[in-house]
Design a protein around this motif. Structure first.
Motif, mmCIF file in Angstrom:
data_model
loop_
_atom_site.group_PDB
_atom_site.id
_atom_site.type_symbol
_atom_site.label_atom_id
_atom_site.label_comp_id
_atom_site.label_asym_id
_atom_site.label_seq_id
_atom_site.Cartn_x
_atom_site.Cartn_y
_atom_site.Cartn_z
ATOM 1 N N PRO A 297 2.653 4.716 -4.226
ATOM 2 C CA PRO A 297 2.218 3.586 -5.087
ATOM 3 C C PRO A 297 3.309 2.415 -5.452
ATOM 4 O O PRO A 297 3.074 1.126 -5.574
ATOM 5 N N LEU A 298 4.698 2.713 -5.589
ATOM 6 C CA LEU A 298 5.563 1.782 -5.800
ATOM 7 C C LEU A 298 6.001 1.081 -4.634
ATOM 8 O O LEU A 298 6.334 0.116 -4.742
ATOM 9 N N LEU A 299 5.381 1.451 -3.380
ATOM 10 C CA LEU A 299 5.831 0.662 -2.067
ATOM 11 C C LEU A 299 4.387 -0.159 -1.407
ATOM 12 O O LEU A 299 4.645 -0.656 -0.528
ATOM 13 N N ASP A 300 3.272 0.321 -2.404
ATOM 14 C CA ASP A 300 2.206 -0.099 -1.602
ATOM 15 C C ASP A 300 2.031 -1.814 -1.470
ATOM 16 O O ASP A 300 1.487 -2.290 -0.484
ATOM 17 N N SER A 301 2.571 -2.529 -2.508
ATOM 18 C CA SER A 301 2.576 -4.001 -2.499
ATOM 19 C C SER A 301 3.759 -4.466 -1.363
ATOM 20 O O SER A 301 3.865 -5.415 -0.977
ATOM 21 N N TRP A 302 4.670 -3.575 -1.017
ATOM 22 C CA TRP A 302 5.796 -3.851 0.019
ATOM 23 C C TRP A 302 5.650 -3.372 1.434
ATOM 24 O O TRP A 302 6.346 -3.618 2.205
ATOM 25 N N LYS A 303 4.567 -2.733 1.677
ATOM 26 C CA LYS A 303 4.325 -1.909 2.973
ATOM 27 C C LYS A 303 4.383 -2.796 4.154
ATOM 28 O O LYS A 303 5.027 -2.666 4.947
ATOM 29 N N HIS A 304 3.642 -4.049 4.150
ATOM 30 C CA HIS A 304 3.653 -5.038 4.851
ATOM 31 C C HIS A 304 4.948 -5.819 5.303
ATOM 32 O O HIS A 304 5.341 -6.056 6.432
#
Length: 837
Positions: free
Chosen positions: A429-436
């Motif tokens: 969840p901590l990386l979900d907004s950074w995955k792209h």
């Protein structure tokens, strides 16, 4: 040395106990007898058990005992083997019937039960605290832990306190079994790091037990209450770890194996390409996959599922537990530490990916997936954007930051319990907004590395220990993404001359201010009148080179060798209609109309080379990421549409030149009907020419040119490579839509009109022949004209078809211009001017 016996210190202590020295001697003998009875030395099985286990007699270890057992795997830490889990060991044999504690004094009961508890806390069965009657080492799951029961004869005042301590034994055995099980290589680096962190906590627990055992052996004042006082905080700590390992152990979906086998019918795109390259057909491939799956199941895949709980899924479970128990400071500290330690290898792989473009993920735990069968060699043979779109992808299947859609091919089904994606497909969840940004940063650097340019790593965060709960980690990702983006953008725009390339594409494919096309059509007129199958591509290519050599100047001269002639296999409008009406094509095939399709193929007239000719463009990596096969196809569709319009306009103009000859100019006063027919032919030709010119002018000057200027403005301000790719594709899609090539109704009406005009131009010589026949007939027999009816019949058919499809087309354009395509409003005005004539 004799086993430990409680001793008196002073008379005050003796008064409190109320026992004489003789009674103490008797108690000492009883305890020693119990200990000797528990480990008889004359039994062979007990001798083997004594060699494999730590002796319980603290001061009388055998000379042959070893503190380590033989290691069977390099992945097991030595400390794991100091005390073998009782779940794997048989129950000790030779033990007599359990003695009752009814007549034993309370303090002696406490001494006996204290000794048992110190063993039970290590998962070892005692004399008065034993395994649960229903416990079976062979059948029970070791990850659930061993349950213990206390002797019912124990005094109730002690029993209540013992029951509070007993869960520690269950927790310890379960956690110990989890660490031993998940340390296997197949579970990946994140599980290994988690097990190492839990093992460190167990080491603290074992240290506590060693101190308690020392206090039991040396301090006469050590009591059950003191033991509870010391282990009370540890009960909560181990219970938190126990709940976590239970969730990790039960997260494996038992139905995943069956669901994965059923979903394997929808063949993954990546696997399909790889299998095709290996020459494996459908039946043989399924047989091979079946054998592999059987081998995996027989090999003991955890829980019978296809993907074990590893990588991002482990971190997600820990994070969710930490969030759910945020009100408990102990839980926050424990889970926070485990999350940080377990996430270290995950963060290290991410740092390597975003900083150098290298994906080192041996156990498929990371959120980024690599399709290794797609390499640069494919691009050299057939430049395609598969390298960009499919070599590196997100395991969860998401395709863009603003889209929730997923590529279903290659994405494992979610767990039936919890709905999480399994393994590495589960993004923390901590990386979900950074995955792209993580995906694109590595992809950008990978493209740079493929070009032979060395990627230098930023040393700003080289020696810093970053974690997923550290703001500096996300600052590092942002900096790495910006650096990779700037580097690749500079490579494309400056080093690879992207914008001049796009300008040459516009000039060649959009036919804007290009005199070479007129020159080419004049030189290749004979070849282009042949059928598409008999036309010589080599000859057309040489004529194109000749036309370009006399016309190309400036930037165009640099790239003229990259343009080449090809012959399409299908007609432009047939291809476009199949694309925009895919459902209709599928239904026709599903209806089983093989005979109808065959008949349609036989009745279809051979296509002329002029209708099948198109241009192709040669471009090398890394420009092939921008000028990909998909974008080249869009350029080709627009080119073929413009070429068809230019060809029909040229044919109608030639017809106008022919109609300036004698048969169309001479005066025939005795045949007013012929004069009227000749006037109607000229008027219809003028209307057709006006229509074609209006369509051509609209597409060229009101669609392509404004959109190209908008693209140039965007390219001057572009800041990311992904934005560059998106702007280029959006430009082409907008041109196709506004040129009426994406709507089946508009496309059908427009194509019918253009084909009617083209056919009318082909009849130019027939009309001239009819005019000559009419003039000759008028000279011989002024009152009779045998070809009159046929002449009018042909003309009426052309007029009827043109008027019908023109009205249909005008209605469609007006409808779409008033609804979702306002860019067609100028065309409405143009068509109305044609109608008025």
């Amino acid at each position: 040395m004799d086993p430990y016996t409680p001793r008196t210190r002073t008379g005050a202590r003796k008064k409190n106990i109320g026992l004489s020295q003789k009674e103490y001697t008797k108690i000492t003998g009883t305890i020693a007898s119990v200990r000797r009875h528990r480990h008889p030395h004359d039994d062979l099985e007990d001798d083997i058990d004594q060699r494999n286990h730590v002796s319980r007699e603290g001061n009388s270890r055998s000379h042959n005992d070893s503190s380590f057992i033989a290691e069977t795997s390099f992945v097991r830490a030595p400390l794991n083997s100091r005390v073998v889990s009782t779940s794997a060991a048989p129950k000790p044999k030779g033990k007599g019937k359990q003695e009752s504690l009814d007549r034993v004094p309370l303090d002696i009961q406490e001494a006996l039960i204290l000794e048992d508890l110190l063993f039970v806390l290590m998962g070892i069965e005692g004399a008065y605290i034993t395994f649960h009657p229903e416990y079976s080492p062979e059948d029970d799951d070791p990850l659930q832990g061993i349950r213990f029961v206390v002797s019912p004869s124990l005094d109730s005042s002690l029993s209540d306190l013992v029951e509070r301590i007993l869960p520690l034994g269950t927790y310890y055995t379960a956690i110990f079994a989890f660490v031993e099980h998940r340390s296997h290589l197949d579970y990946g680096l994140v599980n290994h790091a988690l097990c190492a962190a839990i093992r460190e906590m167990l080491r603290d627990y074992q240290t506590l037990l060693s101190q308690l055992e020392n206090a039991f052996n040396t301090s006469p004042s050590f009591s059950l209450q003191k033991l509870w006082f010391y282990v009370h905080p540890t009960v909560h700590t181990l219970s938190l770890i126990y709940q976590l390992i239970l969730e990790l152990a039960t997260a494996d979906d038992p139905g995943a194996a069956s669901s994965s086998s059923s979903s394997s019918d929808d063949e993954d795109e990546e696997e399909a390409a790889r299998n095709e390259a290996l020459g494996l057909g459908g039946a043989s491939l399924k047989a091979v996959l079946s054998e592999i799956n059987k081998g995996d199941i027989a090999g003991g895949m955890p829980g019978g599922s296809g993907i074990a709980v590893k990588g991002g899924e482990v971190l997600t479970i820990i994070y969710e537990r930490m969030q759910n128990m945020s009100g408990d400071p102990t839980a926050g500290a424990i889970y926070g530490k485990l999350l940080k330690q377990a996430g270290k290898p995950y963060v290290a792989m991410l740092r390597d990916w975003v900083a150098s473009g290298r994906l080192a993920d041996p156990y498929e735990e990371l959120l980024v997936k690599e399709s290794k069968f797609i390499d640069r060699g494919i691009l050299e043979m057939d430049y395609t954007d598969e390298y960009w779109e499919r070599r590196y992808t997100l395991r969860d299947g998401s395709i863009s930051a603003g889209s929730s859609k997923r590529h279903q091919a290659g994405v494992p089904p979610p767990r039936s319990i919890g709905g999480r994606l399994p393994g590495g497909a589960c993004v923390p969840p901590l990386l979900d907004s950074w995955k792209h940004k993580i995906l694109l940063a590595g992809k950008y650097l990978n493209v740079i590395r493929e070009c032979g340019i060395e990627v230098t790593r930023d040393q700003t965060y080289a020696n810093e220990d970053l974690s997923m709960d550290d703001e500096r980690f996300y600052k590092f990702i942002e900096d790495a993404y910006s650096h990779a983006n700037r580097t690749l953008l500079q490579l494309l725009l400056k080093d690879q001359q992207l914008i001049p390339r796009l300008r040459s594409l516009k000039r060649y494919f959009f036919l804007s201010q290009s005199s070479f096309l007129t020159h080419l059509l004049d030189l290749a007129s004979t070849e282009l009148r042949k059928s598409s199958k008999s036309a010589s591509v080599v000859k057309l290519q040489s004529l194109l080179d000749l036309a370009l050599n006399t016309d190309a100047v400036g930037e165009d001269a640099l790239f003229r060798e990259d343009i080449r002639v090809t012959i399409a296999e299908s007609g432009l409008y047939d291809f476009l209609l199949k694309v925009v009406t895919v459902s209709g094509v599928v239904k026709a095939e599903e209806a089983g109309g093989e005979e109808e399709l065959k008949k349609e193929k036989e009745e279809k007239k051979p296509m002329q080379a002029i209708d099948a000719m198109t241009f192709d463009y040669n471009v090398k990596f890394p420009l092939s990421l921008v000028i990909s096969r998909k974008t080249i196809l869009r350029y080709q569709l627009l080119f073929r549409f413009l070429l068809h319009l230019n060809h029909v306009e040229q044919a109608l103009s030639s017809m106008w030149a022919e109609q300036k000859t004698t048969p169309w100019r001479c005066s025939v006063p005795t045949h007013p009907e012929f004069v009227g027919w000749r006037l109607r032919v000229c008027l219809l030709r003028a209307r057709m020419l006006a229509f074609v010119q209006q369509i051509l002018a609209f597409v060229t000057f009101e669609v392509l040119e404004p959109n190209w200027r908008a693209l140039e403005a965007k390219l001057d301000k572009v800041v990311t490579v992904d934005q560059l790719l998106r702007d280029h594709v959006d430009f082409l899609d907008t041109c196709l839509k506004e040129s009426m090539l994406t709507s089946s109704k508009l496309l059908k009406a427009c194509s019918k009109l253009i084909v009617v005009c083209q056919t009318f131009a082909f009849y130019s010589s027939s009309f001239t022949k009819s005019a000559n026949q009419a003039i000759a007939a008028a000279a011989e027999t002024p009152s009779a004209d045998p070809s009159k009816a046929k002449r009018w019949d042909v003309l009426n058919k052309f007029e009827t078809n043109f008027n019908h499809w023109f009205q249909v087309h005008l209605d469609c354009v007006q409808f779409y211009a008033s609804s979702d395509n306002v860019s067609l409003l100028p065309l409405v005005v143009r068509l109305n001017s044609v109608k008025a004539t």
